[in-house]
Scaffold this active site. Structure first.
Site, PDB file in Angstrom:
ATOM      1  N   CYS A 105       0.849  -1.185   0.000  1.00 47.43           N
ATOM      2  CA  CYS A 105       0.000   0.000   0.000  1.00 47.43           C
ATOM      3  C   CYS A 105       0.894   1.249   0.000  1.00 47.43           C
ATOM      4  O   CYS A 105       1.720   1.393  -0.900  1.00 47.43           O
ATOM      5  CB  CYS A 105      -0.952  -0.081   1.197  1.00 47.43           C
ATOM      6  SG  CYS A 105      -2.174   1.222   1.379  1.00 47.43           S
ATOM      7  N   ASP A 139      -8.025  -3.438  -8.537  1.00 48.77           N
ATOM      8  CA  ASP A 139      -7.725  -2.404  -7.545  1.00 48.77           C
ATOM      9  C   ASP A 139      -8.430  -1.113  -7.946  1.00 48.77           C
ATOM     10  O   ASP A 139      -8.123  -0.520  -8.984  1.00 48.77           O
ATOM     11  CB  ASP A 139      -6.211  -2.189  -7.479  1.00 48.77           C
ATOM     12  CG  ASP A 139      -5.781  -1.325  -6.308  1.00 48.77           C
ATOM     13  OD1 ASP A 139      -6.514  -0.387  -5.955  1.00 48.77           O
ATOM     14  OD2 ASP A 139      -4.703  -1.596  -5.742  1.00 48.77           O
ATOM     15  N   HIS A 167      -7.268  -4.137  -4.172  1.00 54.58           N
ATOM     16  CA  HIS A 167      -6.241  -3.500  -3.351  1.00 54.58           C
ATOM     17  C   HIS A 167      -6.164  -4.219  -2.000  1.00 54.58           C
ATOM     18  O   HIS A 167      -7.177  -4.471  -1.359  1.00 54.58           O
ATOM     19  CB  HIS A 167      -6.586  -2.026  -3.130  1.00 54.58           C
ATOM     20  CG  HIS A 167      -5.486  -1.240  -2.504  1.00 54.58           C
ATOM     21  ND1 HIS A 167      -4.423  -0.746  -3.235  1.00 54.58           N
ATOM     22  CD2 HIS A 167      -5.260  -0.878  -1.223  1.00 54.58           C
ATOM     23  CE1 HIS A 167      -3.603  -0.111  -2.429  1.00 54.58           C
ATOM     24  NE2 HIS A 167      -4.088  -0.165  -1.196  1.00 54.58           N
TER      25      HIS A 167
END
Length: 220
Positions: free
Chosen positions: A114, A161, A189
């Site tokens: 991330c 994502d 994600h």
């Protein structure tokens, strides 16, 4: 175990340190926007079991000491707010402090998820401390894709994502033909995080195997 680090600007921060005393490879593990929480410690222990010396710096300590968040929308908003209080330059000072806390004389890699996925990319482009870098779903990589990596890089993205469109992934591929870029059909994600609803065990395992193989190849 928790340790204290000191960055070159005098800032002190905590970090999670683990791994065998006789490790022959070191790894900086970089947090998501949720702090060095239970998931990140799990990641650290996973790599420690593979023989790495591991340090994961608490990057949020510059904004809020010992911040550990979950994965609710409220946590997301708090994480984004904390991230907004920390400059990219400060982040890299803390990454260098983490690298310096690993055993001297062994090859070092960096891996992040991330926000940490972007920072791992910067570990390749803005630092000379690492011999290999792996980034998972780093949303800021596309914006800095023209930076020049100083070491081999491997990147992982979920094809579903919602925060990182495939056009961004293709832009990264075009700008960095020497970088390994893997995408995972149907994955969103955070697909490698066992605490998120989008967790995909099959994709997470494949990405981890690829990451381990990459480090085995380059951390010699």
């Amino acid at each position: 175990m928790r340790i204290e680090l000191k960055a070159s600007d005098g800032h002190t921060l905590s970090a999670w340190k683990t791994g065998p005393a006789d490790a022959r490879q070191g790894l900086v593990v970089v947090q998501e926007i949720f702090g060095v929480n239970r998931h990140m410690r799990h990641v650290c222990e996973t790599y420690a079991q593979q023989g790495f010396a591991v340090v994961s710096p608490a990057l949020f300590d510059r904004a809020e000491r010992d911040a550990e968040l979950g994965y609710t929308q409220e946590d997301v908003q708090k994480g984004l707010a904390l991230r907004g209080k920390i400059t990219d330059a400060q982040v890299m000072l803390d990454i260098e402090a983490a690298a310096a806390a690993l055993p001297a004389g062994i090859p070092l890699g960096i891996i992040g998820y991330c926000w940490g996925g972007t920072i791992a990319w910067w570990g390749a482009t803005r630092s000379n401390s690492f011999r290999a870098a792996v980034g998972y779903y780093g949303g800021g990589i596309a914006a800095t894709r023209q930076e020049v990596p100083h070491c081999p890089v491997q990147l992982h993205f979920g094809e579903e994502d919602k925060g990182i469109p495939q056009t961004d992934v293709e832009a990264i591929r075009a700008a960095q033909p020497g970088v390994e870029v893997f995408t995972y059909p149907g994955a969103g994600h955070g697909f490698s995080c066992e605490e998120r609803p989008v967790y995909s065990p099959t994709d997470a395992m494949l990405a981890e195997q690829r990451s381990l193989g990459f480090f085995a190849q380059h951390l010699k």
